[in-house]
Enzyme design. Structure first.
Site, PDB file in Angstrom:
ATOM      1  N   SER A  78       0.797  -1.241   0.000  1.00 52.24           N
ATOM      2  CA  SER A  78       0.000   0.000   0.000  1.00 52.24           C
ATOM      3  C   SER A  78       0.823   1.282   0.000  1.00 52.24           C
ATOM      4  O   SER A  78       0.274   2.346  -0.249  1.00 52.24           O
ATOM      5  CB  SER A  78      -0.925   0.032   1.218  1.00 52.24           C
ATOM      6  OG  SER A  78      -2.133  -0.578   0.908  1.00 52.24           O
ATOM      7  N   LYS A  81       0.705   3.551  -2.869  1.00 52.87           N
ATOM      8  CA  LYS A  81      -0.422   4.484  -3.028  1.00 52.87           C
ATOM      9  C   LYS A  81       0.069   5.928  -2.925  1.00 52.87           C
ATOM     10  O   LYS A  81      -0.487   6.835  -3.543  1.00 52.87           O
ATOM     11  CB  LYS A  81      -1.510   4.195  -1.987  1.00 52.87           C
ATOM     12  CG  LYS A  81      -2.193   2.819  -2.205  1.00 52.87           C
ATOM     13  CD  LYS A  81      -3.121   2.445  -1.069  1.00 52.87           C
ATOM     14  CE  LYS A  81      -4.048   1.295  -1.409  1.00 52.87           C
ATOM     15  NZ  LYS A  81      -3.652  -0.016  -0.992  1.00 52.87           N
ATOM     16  N   TYR A 202      -2.171  -1.494 -10.845  1.00 48.52           N
ATOM     17  CA  TYR A 202      -2.277  -1.381  -9.377  1.00 48.52           C
ATOM     18  C   TYR A 202      -1.516  -2.536  -8.708  1.00 48.52           C
ATOM     19  O   TYR A 202      -0.713  -2.324  -7.790  1.00 48.52           O
ATOM     20  CB  TYR A 202      -3.761  -1.379  -8.962  1.00 48.52           C
ATOM     21  CG  TYR A 202      -3.966  -1.543  -7.475  1.00 48.52           C
ATOM     22  CD1 TYR A 202      -3.896  -0.449  -6.620  1.00 48.52           C
ATOM     23  CD2 TYR A 202      -4.214  -2.793  -6.909  1.00 48.52           C
ATOM     24  CE1 TYR A 202      -4.056  -0.600  -5.242  1.00 48.52           C
ATOM     25  CE2 TYR A 202      -4.376  -2.959  -5.541  1.00 48.52           C
ATOM     26  CZ  TYR A 202      -4.297  -1.860  -4.715  1.00 48.52           C
ATOM     27  OH  TYR A 202      -4.455  -2.008  -3.354  1.00 48.52           O
ATOM     28  N   TYR A 254      -4.701   3.198   7.504  1.00 50.69           N
ATOM     29  CA  TYR A 254      -6.008   2.512   7.417  1.00 50.69           C
ATOM     30  C   TYR A 254      -6.929   3.002   8.527  1.00 50.69           C
ATOM     31  O   TYR A 254      -6.895   4.171   8.880  1.00 50.69           O
ATOM     32  CB  TYR A 254      -5.852   0.978   7.488  1.00 50.69           C
ATOM     33  CG  TYR A 254      -4.700   0.416   6.685  1.00 50.69           C
ATOM     34  CD1 TYR A 254      -4.588   0.691   5.327  1.00 50.69           C
ATOM     35  CD2 TYR A 254      -3.746  -0.397   7.265  1.00 50.69           C
ATOM     36  CE1 TYR A 254      -3.545   0.173   4.575  1.00 50.69           C
ATOM     37  CE2 TYR A 254      -2.701  -0.930   6.525  1.00 50.69           C
ATOM     38  CZ  TYR A 254      -2.608  -0.639   5.196  1.00 50.69           C
ATOM     39  OH  TYR A 254      -1.582  -1.149   4.473  1.00 50.69           O
ATOM     40  N   VAL A 272       0.869  -3.948   3.710  1.00 49.18           N
ATOM     41  CA  VAL A 272       0.746  -5.287   4.308  1.00 49.18           C
ATOM     42  C   VAL A 272       1.983  -6.164   4.099  1.00 49.18           C
ATOM     43  O   VAL A 272       2.074  -7.244   4.660  1.00 49.18           O
ATOM     44  CB  VAL A 272      -0.516  -6.057   3.832  1.00 49.18           C
ATOM     45  CG1 VAL A 272      -1.784  -5.442   4.390  1.00 49.18           C
ATOM     46  CG2 VAL A 272      -0.554  -6.185   2.330  1.00 49.18           C
TER      47      VAL A 272
END
Ligand code: GLN
Length: 333
Positions: A78, A81, A202, A254, A272
């Site tokens: 992540s 991102k 992605y 998150y 993760v």
């Protein structure tokens, strides 16, 4: 044990104080690896060593600290991102980017689909899967994966980043939920590229192999308002970086972002794969300006939110000791 800088002189922590703080943070964090679990919903990730832990600090004045597993390669997940958002801001601008994705914390798990279908057509923010998939759709028609990889290498100050083919294949095979998000966005007519092309890019961005040091590199670029302090290259405008830091602060951890904001208070993004990237206003000031600090951590044992359990504990210690919380207004005295 109290560090010397907490009382009296020197005004700012010395290099030794900083080193001691990071060593303590490493030792504290390491204790917690046994309380976490390695991600296994992407089967390839389950091969990581749950006891691994490392911290890398890069300071804008050229100092660095490396403790533990800082050379181990793992996938960025992540944390990509942040890079996707940076590229979108740089090439599509603020207005265009945020006309396709919102900037609100979702309070839901990173892979949640819930509010997307019930409360809103646009994903809540670029740090959750739906928002990142949407951000990637803004880029997928204009940039090849090789170009995106080039940006990632620049942003992480790491020319050795490559695609981890095994993790990529593993996620692509099992990533039905993310594929569903991509198609849901298409069904709402908001996705900006083909859903398969988007989700493939992605997945590839999530499967970039980095080290704790590469994440410290990304942290220092963000802490230093977009400029690589080692070669003076400007990668992205400071106003965009302020936006990125704000979104990392409010949404980067998150559904633990609120508590992390209170306890640590440093713009951060986790993945993760066990990585954590932090962009800190350093504890020291030079010529009236804070010396920026990038901190990269790696600890694949995760907590219930999917954050590296040891890394969060270590950052709590570092931020507290070095007064790096963005809302800590006390001066060193
Ligand atoms: N590739 C992962 C996924 O989409 C990234 C999630 C994460 O790091 N939280 O599920």
């Amino acid at each position: 044990m109290h560090s010397t800088f907490e009382r009296g002189r020197p005004m700012y922590p010395s290099k030794e104080d900083i080193k001691t703080t990071f060593t303590e943070a490493y030792e504290n964090g390491l204790e917690f690896t046994k309380d976490g679990a390695v991600a296994d919903y992407i089967p390839e990730l389950s091969k990581a060593d749950p006891n691994a832990f490392g911290i890398y600090m890069m300071s804008g004045d050229g100092d660095s600290i490396s403790i533990g597993d800082t050379e181990t390669r793992f996938t960025i997940q992540s944390i990509s991102k942040v890079i996707n958002l940076a590229i979108s801001l740089k090439y599509r601008g603020f207005r265009d980017t945020f006309s396709h994705v919102m900037m609100e914390p979702s309070g839901d798990a990173f892979n949640s689909i819930l509010k997307l279908d019930t409360r809103s057509n646009l994903p809540f923010n670029p740090m959750i899967n739906a928002g990142a998939i949407q951000t990637v759709s803004l880029l997928a028609d204009d940039f090849s994966f090789e170009e995106m990889l080039g940006f990632a290498r620049d942003f992480c100050i790491d020319p050795d980043i490559t695609l981890d083919e095994d993790v990529y294949r593993s996620e692509s095979k099992t990533g039905d939920r993310n594929r569903a998000i991509s198609y849901l966005l298409k069904s709402k007519d908001v996705l900006q590229s083909d859903p398969e092309r988007t989700i493939d890019l992605y997945f590839k961005m999530c499967s970039l192999s980095v080290t704790a040091k590469s994440l410290a590199g990304l942290g220092i670029i963000i802490a230093n308002s977009g400029m690589n302090p080692f070669n003076g290259k400007h990668l992205i405008a400071p106003d965009y970086v302020r936006t990125i830091r704000s979104i990392m602060f409010t949404c980067g951890m998150y559904d633990f972002s609120g508590e992390y904001g209170v306890r640590v208070g440093v713009p951060s993004k986790s993945g993760v794969g066990g990585g954590l990237c932090c962009a800190a206003k350093g504890p020291n000031v030079k010529e009236g300006h804070p010396v920026p600090m990038g901190i990269g951590l790696y600890g694949p044992a995760l907590d219930q939110f999917g954050n590296s359990i040891a890394s969060v504990k270590a950052m709590e210690h570092i931020s507290h000791r070095l007064r790096m919380h963005v809302f800590d207004y006390r001066p060193f005295d």
